[in-house]
Enzyme design. Structure first.
Site, PDB file in Angstrom:
ATOM      1  N   GLU A 142      -4.211   2.723   7.604  1.00 32.20           N
ATOM      2  CA  GLU A 142      -5.078   1.545   7.519  1.00 32.20           C
ATOM      3  C   GLU A 142      -5.048   0.634   8.745  1.00 32.20           C
ATOM      4  OE1 GLU A 142      -5.336   0.924   2.752  1.00 32.20           O
ATOM      5  OE2 GLU A 142      -3.637  -0.055   3.708  1.00 32.20           O
TER       6      GLU A 142
ATOM      7  N   ASP B  62       6.276  -3.970   5.393  1.00 30.46           N
ATOM      8  CA  ASP B  62       4.820  -4.136   5.307  1.00 30.46           C
ATOM      9  C   ASP B  62       4.477  -5.536   5.809  1.00 30.46           C
ATOM     10  OD1 ASP B  62       2.034  -3.763   4.522  1.00 30.46           O
ATOM     11  OD2 ASP B  62       2.807  -2.153   3.270  1.00 30.46           O
TER      12      ASP B  62
ATOM     13  N   HIS C  12       0.085  -2.859   9.245  1.00 31.07           N
ATOM     14  CA  HIS C  12       1.030  -3.324   8.214  1.00 31.07           C
ATOM     15  C   HIS C  12       2.301  -3.915   8.829  1.00 31.07           C
ATOM     16  CE1 HIS C  12      -1.183  -1.860   4.703  1.00 31.07           C
ATOM     17  NE2 HIS C  12      -1.533  -0.838   5.452  1.00 31.07           N
TER      18      HIS C  12
HETATM   19  C1  ACM Z   1      -2.006   3.855   1.474  1.00 28.14           C
HETATM   20  O1  ACM Z   1      -2.350   3.815   0.282  1.00 28.14           O
HETATM   21  N1  ACM Z   1      -2.388   2.913   2.312  1.00 28.14           N
HETATM   22  C2  ACM Z   1      -1.149   4.912   1.993  1.00 28.14           C
END
Ligand code: ACM
Length: 639
Positions: free
Chosen positions: A433, A298, A368
């Site tokens: 995201e 991440d 990420h």
């Molecule tokens: C997530 O909660 N971004 C998969």
């Protein structure tokens, strides 16, 4: 205590809150040429800060005050604002703070007081009083006949295998009987626990009969034998005689409701040592989960050794002073680090396999990716990209570029090692995201869009993910990804979607023809707070999830039995994101007992589920958690 910081809510509206920040210099020295650092999850509006300037990278904030000197015994005060929901919990406040002087050469720890909240919730969830069940089985088996009497397991008890598939289960049973009850079986003796093949039974299905003749376990699959042992381990009771256990006479026929029953653990935001990961995997086996989704990368950390790129762990697994990544989430002063070597990963995979659990790795792209980009800038940073964006976690430099050759080289190399390492047929590619605004001002992305005739930037994401899907397919793996993997409409229906926004969103993906794992944050995110008291740790952006709400999650409640969409729902998963999970106790507290409630949503058919019945089984089960030192959240107030 030489320095102290207070955070106070001054005013709050639905999507706008103002705070006062007071730093007290309680030392006998003036602070000169100083700055204030703190950690907070929310994005502070830069223009909102009076008496200073703020710089925020992720959760790491630095305020350069408009006063150069803070005299001994004086305080500094500023105000700042956020435009997100009000804060309700102490863990929403500052996680750590530090005063630095002389360009960070000197730093002073600061005591953080609990945030003064404006209007903490008043309500509390209430768990009804119940009697502890004597048959404390969780998840509840789908068919149980309780009979009179007990079978005794004695020092002469022997496990007999009439099935090669049962070897793993029998080993696990022995390990757990010894760990939980200090009970050892013998290699020679009378056949008290007999494992027998029954090819008629489906994958995961088992029967368990305890009678005068002993304990008989039948299954057609290795997984079924493991689940039978999980049930048996909950049936076993200690007696007053050492090395003698008793098991209630019973006949159980049981099979899973969903074939995929998973849990995701985020090991990037905070690193969990191998022993902690194994402890969780073992617990998952006890509740008949069969998948462990390992979130390994991440923005805040790269946690998997990749031999071709030692930089990913040399650089990307560390954050804090003197490293390439700023401190995040917990400590400002110390370097925070950790990663899993490939040998450790193999060890975890084998440990999980012995317990019927498949380990699915996640390499989260293209968002990420800050830790990866900072580790390999020569491959992954697009220096000409002037796009302005901010990710949900407040980064502006965390997305791979679909127009850089280095991105594809990186992906090929990393995925090749991941595929080699993990026997799982699925590899999770993240895809969640990716912020709006990304790639817009990148000349190479513009050129690629023109070349491919793309109208929308989401198509670029789809382009990269389709590449990943094809690469994985060539290597014999199926790509799986978060909900957003289908954005840009490029991946095939072979990709499995992990839907986290809501069950409605999951059904939407299923109706498009995707196979889906449902992980609705409103029920399954174990980092959400468990009650409305300010001292409850956790976040609440999706919901507050008291035990009753977690138990109340009834998958596919509004989907008729005859609806073919049901076939696309492969299973259920819960998740622990670990921004605030810094130690074992916090992990236990967030996971238990809600994991047991969700295990039942995964396993037990709707008609056998009942809140009060579950509570009485939970009450009967808690001593087994106590025995293992699991520091769960007490469902009932202790007298
Ligand atoms: C997530 O909660 N971004 C998969």
């Amino acid at each position: 205590m030489s320095y102290r910081i207070d955070l106070t809510v001054l005013s709050e509206q639905k999507q706008f809150c103002r705070f006062g920040v007071t730093l007290h210099n309680l030392s006998d020295q003036d602070l000169i040429d100083w700055k204030l650092q703190f950690i907070i999850d929310r994005y502070v509006l830069p223009e909102s800060v009076n008496h200073g300037e703020i710089k925020q990278i992720g959760s790491f904030c630095t305020i350069t005050p408009d006063v150069q000197i803070l005299k001994a015994n004086q305080h500094y005060y500023c105000e700042l604002s956020i435009n997100t929901a009000p804060l309700r919990y102490y863990t929403d406040g500052f996680k750590d703070a530090l005063v630095v002087e002389h360009n960070g050469e000197v730093s002073h720890p600061v005591v953080v007081t609990p945030i003064a909240l404006a209007s903490p919730y008043r309500e509390r969830s209430h768990i009804p009083e119940v009697e502890a069940s004597k048959l404390a089985l969780i998840p509840k088996p789908n068919q149980i006949n309780l009979l009179d009497g007990y079978y005794l397991l004695s020092p002469n008890s022997q496990i007999t295998l009439n099935s090669t598939r049962a070897e793993g289960a029998a080993n696990w049973l022995q390990v757990e009987l010894e760990r939980l009850y200090e009970f050892k079986t013998h290699s020679i003796g009378h056949s008290d626990i007999l494992f027998r093949d029954n090819p008629i039974l489906d994958e995961g299905e088992y029967s368990l009969t305890v009678g005068k003749e002993g304990i008989r376990i039948e299954s057609g699959s290795a997984a079924g034998f493991i689940h039978a042992c999980a049930t048996l381990l909950q049936l076993v009771e200690a007696t007053d005689t050492r090395n003698t256990l008793r098991v209630r006479h019973v006949k159980i026929s049981d099979s899973p409701r969903f074939r995929y029953r998973g849990m995701m653990l985020d090991c990037a935001r905070h690193f969990h040592p191998v022993e902690r990961v194994k402890r969780l995997i073992n617990q998952l086996a006890h509740y008949k989960f069969n998948q462990f989704h390992w979130h390994l990368t991440d923005d805040e950390g790269w946690r998997i050794e990749i031999k071709a790129y030692p930089e990913l762990t040399d650089i990307g697994s560390k954050r804090g002073p003197g490293t390439a990544l700023e401190p995040q989430f917990s400590t400002l002063k110390e370097v925070y680090q950790g990663y899993y070597s490939q040998d450790e990963i193999r060890d975890v995979i084998a440990y999980a396999a012995e317990r019927g659990i498949t380990v699915i790795p996640e390499i989260d792209i293209p968002g990420h990716c800050r830790a990866a980009i900072k580790s390999l800038p020569h491959l992954l940073a697009d220096s000409e990209d002037k796009s302005q964006f901010r990710s949900i976690q407040h980064y502006n430099d965390n997305v791979l570029s679909p127009a850089l050759a280095g991105t594809y080289e990186f992906l090929d190399t990393v995925l090749a090692e991941v595929v080699e390492l993990f026997p799982s047929p699925w590899v999770h590619i993240g895809a969640d995201e990716v912020p709006n605004g990304v790639w817009i001002d990148s000349p190479s992305c513009k050129a690629l869009m023109e070349e491919l005739g793309y109208q929308c930037h989401k198509e670029l994401q789809g382009h990269l993910l389709r590449y990943a899907e094809k690469s994985l397919k060539k290597m014999g793996k199926r790509m799986v990804g978060w909900e957003e993997a289908q954005h840009g409409n490029k991946v095939s229906k072979d990709t499995v979607i992990y839907s986290w926004l809501s069950e409605e969103a999951a059904l939407n993906c299923a109706s498009q023809g995707f196979d889906v794992i449902m992980q609705p944050a409103q029920y399954t995110y174990l980092d959400m707070t468990q009650d409305y008291a300010p001292e409850e740790p956790g976040v609440d952006w999706a919901a507050t999830i008291p035990l009753e709400i977690a138990y109340g999650y009834e998958p596919l409640k509004n989907v008729p039995e005859s609806d073919p969409i049901r076939k696309r729902i492969l299973g259920i998963q819960c998740a622990l994101w670990c921004e605030i999970i810094t130690h074992q106790q916090r992990m236990d507290y967030m996971i238990f007992p809600r994991l047991t409630a969700l295990a039942e949503a995964c396993w037990t058919n709707k008609q056998h589920r009942d809140w009060k019945d579950y509570l009485s089984r939970l009450k009967g089960h808690l001593p087994l958690l106590d025995k293992q030192g699991v520091q769960y959240r007490q469902p009932w107030k202790q007298k």
